[in-house]
Each structure stands twice: as C-alpha cells, then as structure tokens.
Design a protein around this motif. Sequence first.
Motif, PDB file in Angstrom:
ATOM      1  N   LEU A 253       0.854  -1.188   0.000  1.00 46.83           N
ATOM      2  CA  LEU A 253       0.000   0.000   0.000  1.00 46.83           C
ATOM      3  C   LEU A 253       0.886   1.233   0.000  1.00 46.83           C
ATOM      4  O   LEU A 253       2.005   1.203   0.515  1.00 46.83           O
ATOM      5  N   ALA A 254       0.399   2.317  -0.561  1.00 52.04           N
ATOM      6  CA  ALA A 254       1.179   3.547  -0.630  1.00 52.04           C
ATOM      7  C   ALA A 254       1.257   4.210   0.746  1.00 52.04           C
ATOM      8  O   ALA A 254       0.391   4.016   1.598  1.00 52.04           O
ATOM      9  N   GLY A 255       2.307   4.970   0.956  1.00 49.76           N
ATOM     10  CA  GLY A 255       2.395   5.797   2.154  1.00 49.76           C
ATOM     11  C   GLY A 255       3.475   5.416   3.131  1.00 49.76           C
ATOM     12  O   GLY A 255       4.083   6.267   3.754  1.00 49.76           O
ATOM     13  N   ASP A 256       3.744   4.108   3.273  1.00 46.31           N
ATOM     14  CA  ASP A 256       4.735   3.628   4.227  1.00 46.31           C
ATOM     15  C   ASP A 256       5.799   2.817   3.505  1.00 46.31           C
ATOM     16  O   ASP A 256       5.525   2.209   2.467  1.00 46.31           O
ATOM     17  N   PRO A 257       7.002   2.744   4.074  1.00 48.23           N
ATOM     18  CA  PRO A 257       8.000   1.827   3.501  1.00 48.23           C
ATOM     19  C   PRO A 257       7.616   0.380   3.780  1.00 48.23           C
ATOM     20  O   PRO A 257       7.349   0.015   4.922  1.00 48.23           O
ATOM     21  N   TRP A 258       7.565  -0.411   2.730  1.00 47.74           N
ATOM     22  CA  TRP A 258       7.272  -1.840   2.838  1.00 47.74           C
ATOM     23  C   TRP A 258       8.535  -2.618   2.516  1.00 47.74           C
ATOM     24  O   TRP A 258       9.519  -2.050   2.037  1.00 47.74           O
ATOM     25  N   LEU A 259       8.510  -3.909   2.775  1.00 48.32           N
ATOM     26  CA  LEU A 259       9.673  -4.738   2.495  1.00 48.32           C
ATOM     27  C   LEU A 259      10.066  -4.633   1.027  1.00 48.32           C
ATOM     28  O   LEU A 259       9.219  -4.652   0.134  1.00 48.32           O
ATOM     29  N   LYS A 260      11.348  -4.545   0.797  1.00 44.79           N
ATOM     30  CA  LYS A 260      11.900  -4.430  -0.556  1.00 44.79           C
ATOM     31  C   LYS A 260      12.789  -5.643  -0.830  1.00 44.79           C
ATOM     32  O   LYS A 260      13.246  -6.300   0.096  1.00 44.79           O
ATOM     33  N   PRO A 261      13.062  -5.907  -2.111  1.00 44.39           N
ATOM     34  CA  PRO A 261      12.650  -5.160  -3.300  1.00 44.39           C
ATOM     35  C   PRO A 261      11.191  -5.423  -3.658  1.00 44.39           C
ATOM     36  O   PRO A 261      10.640  -6.480  -3.328  1.00 44.39           O
ATOM     37  N   TYR A 262      10.585  -4.450  -4.330  1.00 43.10           N
ATOM     38  CA  TYR A 262       9.190  -4.573  -4.725  1.00 43.10           C
ATOM     39  C   TYR A 262       9.082  -5.438  -5.990  1.00 43.10           C
ATOM     40  O   TYR A 262       9.843  -5.256  -6.955  1.00 43.10           O
ATOM     41  N   THR A 263       8.133  -6.331  -6.011  1.00 45.56           N
ATOM     42  CA  THR A 263       7.985  -7.267  -7.127  1.00 45.56           C
ATOM     43  C   THR A 263       7.781  -6.555  -8.454  1.00 45.56           C
ATOM     44  O   THR A 263       8.405  -6.912  -9.457  1.00 45.56           O
ATOM     45  N   ASP A 264       6.918  -5.543  -8.498  1.00 48.15           N
ATOM     46  CA  ASP A 264       6.665  -4.878  -9.779  1.00 48.15           C
ATOM     47  C   ASP A 264       7.923  -4.178 -10.300  1.00 48.15           C
ATOM     48  O   ASP A 264       8.165  -4.136 -11.508  1.00 48.15           O
ATOM     49  N   PHE A 265       8.752  -3.643  -9.389  1.00 47.06           N
ATOM     50  CA  PHE A 265      10.016  -3.052  -9.814  1.00 47.06           C
ATOM     51  C   PHE A 265      10.959  -4.119 -10.349  1.00 47.06           C
ATOM     52  O   PHE A 265      11.744  -3.886 -11.277  1.00 47.06           O
TER      53      PHE A 265
END
Length: 343
Positions: A253-265
Amino acid sequence: MKGVLLVNLGSPDSPTPKDVKPYLDEFLMDERVIDVPKLLRNLLVRGIILQTRPKKSAEAYSKIWWDEGSPLIVISERFTEKVRQHTKMPVALGMRYGSMSIKKALQELKDKGVDEVLLVPLYPHYAMSSYETVVVKTMEVQQAFFPEMHLTTLPAFYKNQDYIKVLSESIAEGLKDFEYDHILFSYHGIPERHIRKSDPTKFHCKIDGSCCKVNSVAHHTCYRHQCYDTTELVKEYLDLPEDKVSSSFQSRLAGDPWLKPYTDFEFERLAKEGKKRLAVITPAFVSDCLETLEEIAMEGKEQFEEAGGEHYIHIPCLNDSDAWVSLMAQWVNEWEAKETLPV
C-alpha cells in the motif's frame, strides 16, 4: 474428541462492489493489518480507501472468479475435503475474513463433539497480518463462545523439511517444460514496521540484510527472515543456480515503507537486464487467490513483457495437490496420535 480447524484468508461472497466493500472493511479494519490507532484507521479505511477501492477490487476479482466461486474458497474447500479423507478426525474450514467465519467452523466442530482443536493457519510464514491475526481471532472466538474447547496451534512451517520437499517438487514440476533465465520468489509484502513490532528483542531486526544472517530468537516471528529462508532452502533442494534466483515482495500500500525489493520493480529490472524468460513462484500462499492469479499471473506478465521480457510463467501454489494434502494429513494425524507438531 479431537478435531482440526483449517483457516485461510477469506474472500468476498461475489466479485461485486456491494460484497467487496464489507469484506475489505473487515480486512482493513483489523488492527494487525493496518496497525494505527483505531480513530486514524477508521478515517483511513472508511473515510478514504472504501470510497474507491471496492469498485477497483471488484473488477480485479471479476477477472479471476470461477464458475464455482472465489478461487481461494473453492481451492480451500477442495483441500479440506481431501484432508478429511485421510483422517478420522472432523476437519472444518474457516476464513479469517468474510462470511465463512471462524465461529461457524468452530461451531461445526462442536456439533460433532470436538473439544480439542488443532488450529492450522494456512500460512507458511509468521506475520502479524496473517498467521498472528488468525491465531488471535480464533482464541478470541474460542474464549467467548466455546470456553470448553482447548486449542493447539500448528507452528509456521516455512522451513519444515517435508514442506520444503513438497514445495520444491511442485516448483520443479512447474518448471519442467520452461527454460528460464530467472526465477523470482514473490512473497506478500508487509510494512517494515511490522517486522520491528514482531521483534521480541526490540533491537535485532534492522531490515538491512545483515540481521537475518545472525541467529536470533527474533527469527521465530520475523517474516522477512522466514521468506528468505524459504527461498534458500528451495534453492538448495533443487540445486538452482545462485545467479538465477531472487526474492521480492508484492501487494504494498502507498504511504509507508514496505519490504523491498518490490515485485513490480523487479519485473522491470529483470527484463531490462536481459532476462527474457521469467518464472514466478508465490510461496507466501498455499492457495491461489487474487494476489497470485490477478496480480502476478496477469498483471505481472503484462509488466514484464512491457519492459522487454518475452516469456513468463506463474507457477501455481500447492492448492489441493496430493503431496500437499498428504503432508497436512500426516501432520494432523501425528498430532492426534502422539500430540506432536511438525518442526
């Protein structure tokens, strides 16, 4: 009498905004999913998200909906019925969210004379927004409505040797006719703060790549560590090339840092690095659902190909495969006979 309660995520009753809205309300108002003060959560969910999200989510559900109903529900029901055929105990299926409630499932077990329940959260990894919320909700329902029942909980099984064998051989089957350039293990994402909140030491988890390699009691509740552990164990079991395997996290979800790396990236990065043939596996789920069938199998393919990739497959979850059913039956039967749980 002993019985088994299997619990999965849940689903709207239909792929329509009318049914998606109450489902999303229950899901997003869970304090272990959006873990902000209730007033703020109410404003965020009911004042903002639910004003637009139900229509968009309903469209996504419509793309993957089966004639029999929600794929996650149908698969979970098939799995449950197969497990029933391998044990003498009553086996009930409940959902954390939606109309197939945990309360209904416990009532079903009670009506059959069950007073000792093995709770099986159908999540391989520990996260406060998945495994933990199932356990807490079940305990709340049990204490409020079924005080005579005794609960035992199956631990997270992400690195159980038998589970890794079943998962790995399922992946191998999916790869059988596909010459891949890369395999991406895409796990459901969570906010970074969930990792820190779940750290019993309150200092170990730094989410910098190094803490996961240092042995700690924090690993028992560290979702990030457990995901990377699963990837490494599968990679070792199948003898996969180090440079052809990586992990990522989806559904943020937008707004907070989530675990990376992001799949879509990662779809874009891998394609631009010349990876033309990509296989994607989603081991945070045991049952295919919106996040695997629409987000990964459909949207992921489109994103990868738009970035220059040419061949893309999504390897299905374990679903109701015979090997997965047999393993679950083994676990529940060992609990019935010996009071032992998988390690």
